[in-house]
Design an enzyme around this catalytic site. Sequence first.
Site, PDB file in Angstrom:
ATOM      1  N   GLY A 131       0.759  -1.234   0.111  1.00 32.47           N
ATOM      2  CA  GLY A 131       0.176   0.383   0.345  1.00 32.47           C
ATOM      3  C   GLY A 131       1.099   0.870  -0.412  1.00 32.47           C
ATOM      4  O   GLY A 131       2.054   1.122   0.273  1.00 32.47           O
TER       5      GLY A 131
ATOM      6  N   GLN B 225       2.932  10.014   2.001  1.00 35.40           N
ATOM      7  CA  GLN B 225       4.367   9.351   1.790  1.00 35.40           C
ATOM      8  C   GLN B 225       5.118  10.030   0.380  1.00 35.40           C
ATOM      9  O   GLN B 225       6.126  10.095   0.200  1.00 35.40           O
ATOM     10  CB  GLN B 225       4.082   7.666   1.610  1.00 35.40           C
ATOM     11  CG  GLN B 225       3.901   7.022   3.146  1.00 35.40           C
ATOM     12  CD  GLN B 225       3.763   5.472   2.560  1.00 35.40           C
ATOM     13  OE1 GLN B 225       2.107   4.971   2.052  1.00 35.40           O
ATOM     14  NE2 GLN B 225       4.858   4.721   2.805  1.00 35.40           N
TER      15      GLN B 225
ATOM     16  N   CYS C 206       7.337  -0.849   5.949  1.00 34.03           N
ATOM     17  CA  CYS C 206       6.455   0.467   5.579  1.00 34.03           C
ATOM     18  C   CYS C 206       7.758   0.809   5.086  1.00 34.03           C
ATOM     19  O   CYS C 206       8.798   0.990   5.327  1.00 34.03           O
ATOM     20  CB  CYS C 206       6.379   1.247   6.424  1.00 34.03           C
ATOM     21  SG  CYS C 206       5.485   3.312   5.960  1.00 34.03           S
ATOM     22  N   LEU C 207       7.395   1.284   3.866  1.00 34.22           N
ATOM     23  CA  LEU C 207       8.122   1.897   2.960  1.00 34.22           C
ATOM     24  C   LEU C 207       8.822   3.506   2.995  1.00 34.22           C
ATOM     25  O   LEU C 207      10.035   3.307   3.100  1.00 34.22           O
ATOM     26  CB  LEU C 207       7.554   2.579   1.137  1.00 34.22           C
ATOM     27  CG  LEU C 207       7.241   1.103   0.882  1.00 34.22           C
ATOM     28  CD1 LEU C 207       6.341   1.698  -0.164  1.00 34.22           C
ATOM     29  CD2 LEU C 207       8.231  -0.017   0.204  1.00 34.22           C
TER      30      LEU C 207
ATOM     31  N   HIS D  68      -2.944   0.173   8.730  1.00 36.14           N
ATOM     32  CA  HIS D  68      -1.500   0.317   8.311  1.00 36.14           C
ATOM     33  C   HIS D  68      -1.858   1.826   7.519  1.00 36.14           C
ATOM     34  O   HIS D  68      -1.141   3.227   7.338  1.00 36.14           O
ATOM     35  CB  HIS D  68      -0.628  -0.285   7.608  1.00 36.14           C
ATOM     36  CG  HIS D  68       0.881   0.125   7.069  1.00 36.14           C
ATOM     37  ND1 HIS D  68       1.617  -0.170   8.227  1.00 36.14           N
ATOM     38  CD2 HIS D  68       0.717   1.064   6.659  1.00 36.14           C
ATOM     39  CE1 HIS D  68       2.828   0.567   7.543  1.00 36.14           C
ATOM     40  NE2 HIS D  68       2.311   0.990   6.910  1.00 36.14           N
ATOM     41  N   GLU D  69      -2.457   1.861   6.248  1.00 34.96           N
ATOM     42  CA  GLU D  69      -2.335   2.995   5.455  1.00 34.96           C
ATOM     43  C   GLU D  69      -3.086   4.459   6.054  1.00 34.96           C
ATOM     44  O   GLU D  69      -2.625   5.225   6.014  1.00 34.96           O
ATOM     45  CB  GLU D  69      -3.330   2.334   3.809  1.00 34.96           C
ATOM     46  CG  GLU D  69      -2.267   1.642   3.535  1.00 34.96           C
ATOM     47  CD  GLU D  69      -0.706   1.813   3.538  1.00 34.96           C
ATOM     48  OE1 GLU D  69      -0.027   3.255   2.636  1.00 34.96           O
ATOM     49  OE2 GLU D  69      -0.065   0.748   3.220  1.00 34.96           O
TER      50      GLU D  69
ATOM     51  N   HIS E 194      -1.121   5.739   8.310  1.00 34.49           N
ATOM     52  CA  HIS E 194      -0.632   7.207   7.277  1.00 34.49           C
ATOM     53  C   HIS E 194      -1.060   8.482   7.372  1.00 34.49           C
ATOM     54  O   HIS E 194      -0.580   9.765   7.359  1.00 34.49           O
ATOM     55  CB  HIS E 194      -0.520   6.866   6.249  1.00 34.49           C
ATOM     56  CG  HIS E 194       1.433   5.891   6.550  1.00 34.49           C
ATOM     57  ND1 HIS E 194       2.220   6.227   6.501  1.00 34.49           N
ATOM     58  CD2 HIS E 194       1.153   4.721   5.120  1.00 34.49           C
ATOM     59  CE1 HIS E 194       3.127   5.303   6.348  1.00 34.49           C
ATOM     60  NE2 HIS E 194       2.789   4.405   5.954  1.00 34.49           N
TER      61      HIS E 194
HETATM   62 NI    NI Z   1       3.650   2.228   5.733  1.00 34.85          NI
END
Ligand code: NI
Length: 192
Positions: free
Chosen positions: A50, A55, A103-104, A145-146, A149
């Site tokens: 995701g 981000q 996480c990216l 999680h998304e 963010h």
């Molecule tokens: Ni993430």
Amino acid sequence: MTVKREILTVGHPLLRERAREVDPDELASKEIRALIDDLVDTMRAANGAGLAATQVGEMVRIAVIEVDHNPRYPYKPKIPLTVVVNPVIEPLDDELVEINEGCLSVPNLRGNVMRHVNVRVRHLDREGTAHDDVRRGLTAGTFQHECDHLDGRLFLDRVEDTTTLATWEQFERFHRKAFVERITAFVERVGS
Ligand code: NI
């Protein structure tokens, strides 16, 4: 071909801000359409499950989610490409599961967080159509999680036991087997 965006990493102040709601009329705009295309391309190029707009430094409540044989998370059930706009998540009960997440925006680190197992997710898609779905298990975890963010939260904030933190290399060496066994049994029970 759209341009891939730079993914901000932990420490960047924009990752800590709450993103604003998107007016449904904005979804037809060139800017928002391009942003959604970029999010999808960037997520896929980085093998993410995701990616939230925050981000890439865009402070709007939009995230994209897709899981299909993900090499970073091979145990995750498939999720077809889903564009979520203005998501609202509501836990359906008190059941929690401990999920090892990455996480990216947090390069080379994973850790265990508690997530709700059963959630109701309401959101718009890229056409402005309203969705109201129940999401369960690891898929519910991905949505949580998304959405975190979009509120300026990272999975790190939810890691209660910091001894679970590990680089991807050490996760592979010491923790992967036990986690995958546990989570595979969980996925078989919960169904996603
Ligand atoms: Ni993430």
